[in-house]
Structures are given as structure tokens and as C-alpha cells.
Design a protein around this motif. Structure first.
Motif, PDB file in Angstrom:
ATOM      1  N   LEU A 224      -7.861  10.024  -3.846  1.00 61.00           N
ATOM      2  CA  LEU A 224      -6.987  10.682  -2.866  1.00 61.00           C
ATOM      3  C   LEU A 224      -5.526  10.230  -3.029  1.00 61.00           C
ATOM      4  CD1 LEU A 224      -9.163  10.502   0.379  1.00 61.00           C
ATOM      5  CD2 LEU A 224      -8.926  12.393  -1.235  1.00 61.00           C
ATOM      6  N   GLY A 225      -5.289   9.299  -3.963  1.00 59.00           N
ATOM      7  CA  GLY A 225      -3.924   8.831  -4.196  1.00 59.00           C
ATOM      8  C   GLY A 225      -3.535   7.607  -3.411  1.00 59.00           C
ATOM      9  N   ASN A 226      -4.490   6.969  -2.753  1.00 57.59           N
ATOM     10  CA  ASN A 226      -4.196   5.726  -2.036  1.00 57.59           C
ATOM     11  C   ASN A 226      -4.183   4.552  -3.016  1.00 57.59           C
ATOM     12  OD1 ASN A 226      -4.168   6.832   0.698  1.00 57.59           O
ATOM     13  ND2 ASN A 226      -6.339   7.222   0.340  1.00 57.59           N
ATOM     14  N   VAL A 227      -3.100   3.816  -3.046  1.00 57.00           N
ATOM     15  CA  VAL A 227      -2.908   2.733  -4.013  1.00 57.00           C
ATOM     16  C   VAL A 227      -2.624   1.436  -3.260  1.00 57.00           C
ATOM     17  CG1 VAL A 227      -1.627   1.943  -6.034  1.00 57.00           C
ATOM     18  CG2 VAL A 227      -1.853   4.397  -5.584  1.00 57.00           C
ATOM     19  N   THR A 228      -3.273   0.356  -3.684  1.00 59.14           N
ATOM     20  CA  THR A 228      -3.018  -0.966  -3.101  1.00 59.14           C
ATOM     21  C   THR A 228      -2.750  -1.975  -4.212  1.00 59.14           C
ATOM     22  OG1 THR A 228      -4.451  -0.530  -1.201  1.00 59.14           O
ATOM     23  CG2 THR A 228      -3.912  -2.833  -1.674  1.00 59.14           C
ATOM     24  N   TYR A 229      -1.576  -2.594  -4.171  1.00 56.78           N
ATOM     25  CA  TYR A 229      -1.228  -3.674  -5.082  1.00 56.78           C
ATOM     26  C   TYR A 229      -1.384  -4.993  -4.318  1.00 56.78           C
ATOM     27  CZ  TYR A 229       1.135  -0.058  -7.883  1.00 56.78           C
ATOM     28  OH  TYR A 229       1.429   1.059  -8.629  1.00 56.78           O
TER      29      TYR A 229
ATOM     30  N   LYS B 277       0.826  -1.206   0.000  1.00 59.21           N
ATOM     31  CA  LYS B 277       0.000   0.000   0.000  1.00 59.21           C
ATOM     32  C   LYS B 277       0.861   1.258   0.000  1.00 59.21           C
ATOM     33  CE  LYS B 277      -3.820  -2.134   2.575  1.00 59.21           C
ATOM     34  NZ  LYS B 277      -4.688  -2.021   3.770  1.00 59.21           N
ATOM     35  N   PHE B 278       0.396   2.267  -0.752  1.00 57.02           N
ATOM     36  CA  PHE B 278       1.055   3.560  -0.807  1.00 57.02           C
ATOM     37  C   PHE B 278       0.014   4.667  -0.806  1.00 57.02           C
ATOM     38  CE2 PHE B 278       3.927   0.711  -3.132  1.00 57.02           C
ATOM     39  CZ  PHE B 278       5.121   0.939  -2.468  1.00 57.02           C
ATOM     40  N   THR B 279       0.421   5.834  -0.340  1.00 58.78           N
ATOM     41  CA  THR B 279      -0.323   7.066  -0.594  1.00 58.78           C
ATOM     42  C   THR B 279       0.565   7.945  -1.460  1.00 58.78           C
ATOM     43  OG1 THR B 279      -1.580   6.997   1.466  1.00 58.78           O
ATOM     44  CG2 THR B 279      -1.368   9.128   0.398  1.00 58.78           C
ATOM     45  N   TYR B 280       0.089   8.244  -2.658  1.00 58.99           N
ATOM     46  CA  TYR B 280       0.845   9.070  -3.600  1.00 58.99           C
ATOM     47  C   TYR B 280       0.361  10.508  -3.486  1.00 58.99           C
ATOM     48  CZ  TYR B 280       2.405  11.120  -7.965  1.00 58.99           C
ATOM     49  OH  TYR B 280       2.963  11.944  -8.902  1.00 58.99           O
ATOM     50  N   THR B 281       1.284  11.455  -3.225  1.00 55.67           N
ATOM     51  CA  THR B 281       0.900  12.850  -3.007  1.00 55.67           C
ATOM     52  C   THR B 281       1.442  13.796  -4.066  1.00 55.67           C
ATOM     53  OG1 THR B 281       2.827  13.216  -1.565  1.00 55.67           O
ATOM     54  CG2 THR B 281       0.766  12.479  -0.514  1.00 55.67           C
ATOM     55  N   GLY B 282       2.041  13.244  -5.128  1.00 54.35           N
ATOM     56  CA  GLY B 282       2.598  14.091  -6.183  1.00 54.35           C
ATOM     57  C   GLY B 282       1.568  14.433  -7.239  1.00 54.35           C
ATOM     58  N   PRO B 283       2.013  15.045  -8.349  1.00 58.25           N
ATOM     59  CA  PRO B 283       1.113  15.402  -9.453  1.00 58.25           C
ATOM     60  C   PRO B 283       0.382  14.170  -9.960  1.00 58.25           C
ATOM     61  CG  PRO B 283       3.295  16.383  -9.763  1.00 58.25           C
ATOM     62  CD  PRO B 283       3.426  15.421  -8.630  1.00 58.25           C
ATOM     63  N   MET B 284      -0.917  14.313 -10.175  1.00 58.03           N
ATOM     64  CA  MET B 284      -1.722  13.140 -10.534  1.00 58.03           C
ATOM     65  C   MET B 284      -1.517  12.732 -11.986  1.00 58.03           C
ATOM     66  SD  MET B 284      -3.124  12.286  -7.716  1.00 58.03           S
ATOM     67  CE  MET B 284      -4.497  11.206  -8.074  1.00 58.03           C
ATOM     68  N   GLY B 285      -1.595  13.661 -12.923  1.00 57.38           N
ATOM     69  CA  GLY B 285      -1.435  13.315 -14.327  1.00 57.38           C
ATOM     70  C   GLY B 285      -2.395  12.214 -14.738  1.00 57.38           C
TER      71      GLY B 285
END
Length: 378
Positions: free
Chosen positions: A103-108, A61-69
Motif C-alpha cells: 500500500l506504500g507504507n514505509v518505515t525506516y 514513517k511515510f505513506t508513498y502515494t506516487g507511481p510505484m515503479g
């Protein structure tokens, strides 16, 4: 809030590059995912993702806070790049799904052909093997040969395993696997002995999926197919080198792969290793059955690469100790024969066809009429 879900199809996991199902967008509301790490760039996410893949984590799991693109494309690209950084782990992938929200929350979520417990055991096994077969004074060629010899001498091609036969674990602990297990085991052993290597995906026999390795020896790339160096059906002591440090053109006769995806292999420096079967090494000489000369007994000087005929006899299942060779003389009924390497005097020990010769301490073990026998030797 919006969540995306991308599903990976279950694979015959030969390749670290997976084919994914069409991306599907789900618009039903969800609660935010609690992420393990916060990252601000896709490169950072890729690096952290690869690190957790190497640890065989099943939920990352990650929270990505950079530019979304193009968020969905970027998170899939990050996964593909991470696989290239964690080749051994990604070679064990079975399936993958990735989900994310706005919100940028990613789960692999990754399913492997192995697990963390098995991989801890694999690493201990690798440490033990390398301690026994690799010495600091060895050249890169000698290291690759030692690893090829270990795999071929201690395993067989097969699927009758409790663990996945596509895994390195099955090869190390159950003594058999399919090509994927061979190539992944070789990948780990080679990398950890300091040899630069690539895990190659391709085909044999037209459309049959296959895996092998590319290795860099003294600055040149060569193909190494440990699966095809192991005779089928399995024959004890029957290591061969027809697929040992070969060129693209040599391998292209019965293998196919996307050549643009891998470095080229053009050096023929080690072509003298071909046609070498049932090899037994004594100091800097290899005694072997020469398939280019009707399995006659030959000697290979490992320094010069020169081959010379020792006897005009068909010698198979070759083994030895000190200054003596033991082999099945197929010019004389397959009889068990002892050869004094100093005098080249041959002596028949058993007047019956024998196979599967090997030496264990002071005993010569051999098979006769499907039963194993042993003979005390000095």
C-alpha cells in the motif's frame, strides 16, 4: 498484502554510505502501517527523510502515494540520497532497517551512535564554542584554523568514554574520541561557521578505516585531518599543522580514499603551515617549533607566510602572554625558559625538564616529574 523488509548490517560507522544485506521479501500478511507523513514523489520523501534524520529520529514513517515503479529500489535510493543531505547525522549511523507494504507504507528504523538528548547538548556546546572562537571579521582561513586549534587543544585520541567514542558528543563532553568523532565534530563546527565542508571516508596505514574533512577556503578545496594534527600520545599545547589545508598529493602519501567521490584539492597556498608544532600566536605572528629544523624556535608571519628563525634553540611546549614566550629549552636540558620577544633575552626559570606548559590567568602551569606545578607570572 505483501511486505518487504530490508536489513542493514551493523557497521563501524565511519561512512554515511552504508552497505546493506541482500533484500529479503516476506510474504506473510501484516496490518497496514500508520504513517506519519504522506508523500507523492521520491524527492519529497528524500527531503522529509533527511529532515527527520537531522532530528535523530529512530523510527521514520511515510505513506508513498506516487507511481510505484521499482518500489524497493526507490525507497533504498531515497535513503542513500537523504544521507547525503544529512551528513552529520548519517555519520552517526550504526544500523538501519526499512520495511514496506504494497500500500506504500514505509518505515525506516535507524540506530545511531548518539541520541536526541546528547545532540541537544552538542548543539548548545557548538553555539558556545563558536561564540568564543569565531568573530565576524575573520577570514575563512582564520575560521578553519580556529576550529582546528580548538579541537586539537581540547581533546585527545582515545576510546575510554561512556558515550560512543565514534561520536562528536564524546569528543565535546568527554574530551576524547576516535577519528570519526573528530571529523564529525569538525564537520558541525565548520558548517555552522559558514565553511563548506565534506566528510571524507578513507584509509590509513594500508587498510585501517579513517575519517577526516575537506574544506573550501576562498574557493579552493583542501584536506583537514584534525585527528592527525593532534599528537599521539596526547601532548598539551602540541597543536600541529602537517595535515592542515593540504593537497591530494600531500595527503596521498599516507591516506587513501575514493577520489572520484570527492572534489580535488590541488592548491598549495597554505603549505607554509606545515612543520609548525607547539604553535603560539601573538597578534599576526605564530611562534613555533620547526620540525623541519630540529625543533628550533621560529616565527611565522601570518600575512606573508614567511618563516624566520628566532633562536638557534630547540623549543617545545611553547606558550606565552603579552611580549613573553615560555618553553622547554631542549638545547638546555628541557629547562623552563622565559624569552623576552622585544630583546630576545632568555631567562631560565626552572632548572629541571618540564613539559605541558600552559597559562591560566596569571599562572604558568607546567609538569615536572609527572606532577603539575604553577608559577606566578606578571
Amino acid at each position: 498484502m505483501k511486505k518487504w523488509l530490508l536489513c542493514g548490517a551493523t557497521l563501524l560507522m565511519l561512512s554515511p554510505t552504508a552497505a546493506y544485506a541482500k533484500q529479503t521479501e516476506i510474504t506473510s500478511p501484516i496490518y497496514p502501517v500508520v504513517a506519519d507523513s504522506t508523500v507523492v514523489t521520491w524527492d519529497q520523501l528524500t527531503k522529509e527523510l533527511a529532515k527527520q534524520m537531522r532530528n535523530f529520529e529512530t523510527e521514520i514513517k511515510f505513506t508513498y502515494t506516487g507511481p510505484m515503479g521499482d518500489f524497493k529500489k526507490e525507497m533504498m535510493d531515497a535513503f542513500e540520497k537523504a544521507k547525503q543531505q544529512a551528513v552529520y547525522a548519517s555519520g552517526h549511523f550504526e544500523s538501519m532497517t526499512v520495511s514496506a507494504d504494497s500500500l506504500g507504507n514505509v518505515t525506516y528504523k535507524v540506530k545511531y551512535l548518539t541520541n536526541q538528548t546528547q545532540e541537544v547538548a552538542v548543539q548548545k556546546k557548538i553555539n558556545q564554542i563558536l561564540k568564543n572562537i569565531i568573530k565576524p571579521s575573520m577570514t575563512e582561513f582564520q575560521k578553519v584554523k580556529a576550529i582546528n586549534d580548538y579541537i586539537v587543544s581540547n581533546t585527545m585520541y582515545g576510546t575510554k568514554t561512556k558515550a560512543s567514542p565514534h561520536s562528536a558528543y564524546a569528543l565535546f563532553f568527554e574530551g576524547q574520541a576516535v577519528c570519526q568523532g573528530y571529523a564529525l565534530a569538525a564537520q558541525a563546527l565548520l558548517e555552522q561557521s559558514g565553511i563548506e565542508t565534506k566528510y571524507v571516508i578513507g584509509f590509513v596505514n594500508g587498510n585501517e578505516a579513517h575519517a577526516w574533512n575537506l574544506v573550501k577556503v576562498d574557493g579552493k578545496w583542501y584536506h583537514l585531518d584534525t585527528t592527525w594534527n593532534d599528537p599521539l600520545p596526547n601532548r598539551v599545547g602540541a597543536a600541529s599543522y602537517d595535515y592542515f589545508l593540504v593537497t591530494d598529493s600531500q595527503l596521498n602519501k599516507d591516506h587513501a580514499w575514493v577520489k572520484a567521490d570527492y572534489p580535488t584539492a590541488t592548491s598549495t597556498k597554505y603549505s607554509y603551515m606545515h612543520n609548525v608544532h607547539f604553535a603560539y600566536q601573538l597578534n599576526n605572528a605564530v611562534y613555533f617549533s620547526n620540525t623541519a629544523d630540529n625543533d628550533k624556535l621560529y616565527k611565522l608571519d601570518m600575512t606573508s607566510g614567511k618563516k624566520t628563525k628566532v633562536l638557534d634553540k630547540r623549543a617545545l611546549y611553547i606558550t606565552g602572554t603579552n611580549d613573553y614566550l615560555y618553553y622547554s629549552d631542549y638545547s638546555n636540558g628541557g629547562y623552563l625558559t622565559k624569552l623576552n620577544l622585544k630583546t630576545l633575552k632568555a631567562e631560565v626559570l626552572v632548572k629541571q625538564p618540564v613539559t605541558n606548559l600552559k597559562i591560566n590567568d596569571n599562572d604558568l602551569l607546567y609538569t615536572m616529574n609527572t606532577k603539575e606545578y604553577k608559577l606566578k607570572i606578571n
